[in-house]
Scaffold this motif. Sequence first.
Motif, PDB file in Angstrom:
ATOM      1  N   TRP A  48       0.814  -1.220   0.000  1.00 39.94           N
ATOM      2  CA  TRP A  48       0.000   0.000   0.000  1.00 39.94           C
ATOM      3  C   TRP A  48       0.851   1.276   0.000  1.00 39.94           C
ATOM      4  O   TRP A  48       0.309   2.375   0.015  1.00 39.94           O
ATOM      5  CB  TRP A  48      -0.913   0.014   1.221  1.00 39.94           C
ATOM      6  N   THR A  49       2.163   1.148  -0.016  1.00 38.57           N
ATOM      7  CA  THR A  49       3.060   2.301  -0.045  1.00 38.57           C
ATOM      8  C   THR A  49       3.776   2.335  -1.381  1.00 38.57           C
ATOM      9  O   THR A  49       4.500   1.395  -1.725  1.00 38.57           O
ATOM     10  CB  THR A  49       4.091   2.227   1.096  1.00 38.57           C
ATOM     11  N   ILE A  55      10.501   6.266  -0.597  1.00 34.43           N
ATOM     12  CA  ILE A  55      11.781   6.973  -0.695  1.00 34.43           C
ATOM     13  C   ILE A  55      11.746   8.254   0.130  1.00 34.43           C
ATOM     14  O   ILE A  55      12.723   8.611   0.795  1.00 34.43           O
ATOM     15  CB  ILE A  55      12.100   7.275  -2.169  1.00 34.43           C
ATOM     16  N   ALA A  56      10.604   8.940   0.121  1.00 38.14           N
ATOM     17  CA  ALA A  56      10.494  10.191   0.870  1.00 38.14           C
ATOM     18  C   ALA A  56      10.360   9.979   2.367  1.00 38.14           C
ATOM     19  O   ALA A  56      10.611  10.906   3.143  1.00 38.14           O
ATOM     20  CB  ALA A  56       9.293  10.994   0.345  1.00 38.14           C
ATOM     21  N   ASP A  57       9.974   8.795   2.811  1.00 35.08           N
ATOM     22  CA  ASP A  57       9.755   8.522   4.224  1.00 35.08           C
ATOM     23  C   ASP A  57      11.074   8.093   4.871  1.00 35.08           C
ATOM     24  O   ASP A  57      11.681   7.098   4.468  1.00 35.08           O
ATOM     25  CB  ASP A  57       8.710   7.419   4.395  1.00 35.08           C
ATOM     26  N   ASP A  75       7.683  -0.844  -7.327  1.00 38.75           N
ATOM     27  CA  ASP A  75       6.249  -0.882  -7.055  1.00 38.75           C
ATOM     28  C   ASP A  75       5.727  -2.268  -7.386  1.00 38.75           C
ATOM     29  O   ASP A  75       6.001  -2.800  -8.481  1.00 38.75           O
ATOM     30  CB  ASP A  75       5.502   0.172  -7.896  1.00 38.75           C
ATOM     31  N   ARG A  76       4.973  -2.852  -6.462  1.00 42.22           N
ATOM     32  CA  ARG A  76       4.407  -4.171  -6.733  1.00 42.22           C
ATOM     33  C   ARG A  76       3.506  -4.118  -7.969  1.00 42.22           C
ATOM     34  O   ARG A  76       3.004  -3.048  -8.358  1.00 42.22           O
ATOM     35  CB  ARG A  76       3.557  -4.638  -5.540  1.00 42.22           C
ATOM     36  N   VAL A 191      -2.777   2.384  -4.825  1.00 50.26           N
ATOM     37  CA  VAL A 191      -3.407   1.147  -5.277  1.00 50.26           C
ATOM     38  C   VAL A 191      -4.916   1.326  -5.204  1.00 50.26           C
ATOM     39  O   VAL A 191      -5.428   2.074  -4.364  1.00 50.26           O
ATOM     40  CB  VAL A 191      -2.945  -0.043  -4.397  1.00 50.26           C
ATOM     41  N   ASP A 192      -5.636   0.660  -6.100  1.00 45.78           N
ATOM     42  CA  ASP A 192      -7.088   0.694  -6.057  1.00 45.78           C
ATOM     43  C   ASP A 192      -7.596  -0.432  -5.150  1.00 45.78           C
ATOM     44  O   ASP A 192      -6.869  -1.357  -4.781  1.00 45.78           O
ATOM     45  CB  ASP A 192      -7.674   0.555  -7.460  1.00 45.78           C
TER      46      ASP A 192
END
Length: 472
Positions: A48-49, A55-57, A75-76, A191-192
């Motif tokens: 979900w990230t 990268i920013a966290d 990204d998954r 993600v949807d």
Amino acid sequence: MSRATRSYRSSGAATGGAIRYVNSGDARIAYRALGHGELSVFVLQPFWTAMEDAIADHRSFIGQIARAHRVLVHDRRGTGESERRPGHISLDAMVDDVLAVMTDAGVDKAVLVGMGESAPLAIHVASARSDRVSRLVLIDPALRPLKGPGSAMLLHTLHSRPRAGLRALARTLVDDDLEASELGGQMARAVDGPTAARLYEVFLNADSFSVLDRVTVPVLLAYGVFDRLCSEEEARSLRQALAEARVGLITGPAGSEAALREAWTQIRDFLDEAAAEARANQPARLAPRLVERAGDDEAVPRPARSRTAAPRPVPVDYVPQGAPPRAAQPQMVPPPPGMVPPVVPPAMVPTAVVPNGNARPVVLTWGPPPDIPEEAVKLNRQGIDQLLIGNIEEALALFQKAMDLAPHYEDAAINHRELLTRLVQKRVAEWQAKQAEEMMAEAERRAQRWAERAARKRRGLLGWLLRSAEPS
């Protein structure tokens, strides 16, 4: 301008690595390569990230790792910049995605870092291709997800009401409503709902413990003492199941700067050991290098530096510095003549662990006190499981049973007290809601009586007017 071009121009320069794409099966996977170094580190964030947010966290440690090593982030499938709505989502497919990214980036072997939900994926990659993984770092690994009515309802909500389902998923991760709302919005950008449901179902069905015997690389298990979902029993069972594992104890409160500093210290030392081992295992040069001397017509060979493989360090537990000091010896009264003085063994007094990010950690035994019965620990764990699916009364009863078996069991006492406070607040809220409903009902009955009285008065007045208007 295409979506990929917009993402490249808007965020590629900000994070120091352009977005790259690689085809893996029926999906197109997006990834970034950051930093430089001999050691490659693949950071796997929860699905979900998005990698931009990871990268920013600073809590993902990607920026710190990229200062000394090369970092891969992706990204998954179905999330972030990767191809949305892929036709196939499974654990094997995501393992192939990780290997495809490594191959496309020119990385033969890397250190995998799995956080929370991504820990099962890291374990399955290490078990399937141990030749591509040099070491494994698991930060608060969630390897035993709770299956029950709550998870089934969450999957249904993610399919039927995506935004509400993502907010519910965020609410299971954080306690604050405002923070959960912000996290839900971040999830919606990454993600949807239906794809999140499929990925979450893969996470629920990932049987990581069945493949632990095939993980032969060194593993660092970074657990927090304040994390109740990842318990001490699970850490010990993981360490016994893995061939070469060490436990990293994080003593700071969850999410605090002290906890992040302790976790980063352990990860940094673990990666430095991996980099030193990689340099030591590099093959020696086949031909000597030539050194040109000033004034000489030809270069003379310089002998190659011998490289010997350094011995692998013995796995030990990582905790911040602060060993319990020895207690001062008590002053003994001289015994009477003819009596042998008793032997007093040196005692160890427990003290608080002092975090120190620069010193070498020491070994410390942790877990429930040895005098706590296993049945009490099991009841406490069952109470937490019941609490997670919303059975407050059942959880309260289990905590009470654990306290009856071990009255000095502090964890069960804390859980019982907090849950009892929550239950009291719930009952008070229900009582207040009931009182409000009764007051509303009473107000409606009173308004009805006043309306009936006013109607009778109107009818009486109308009858009097009609009677007075008749001729006498």
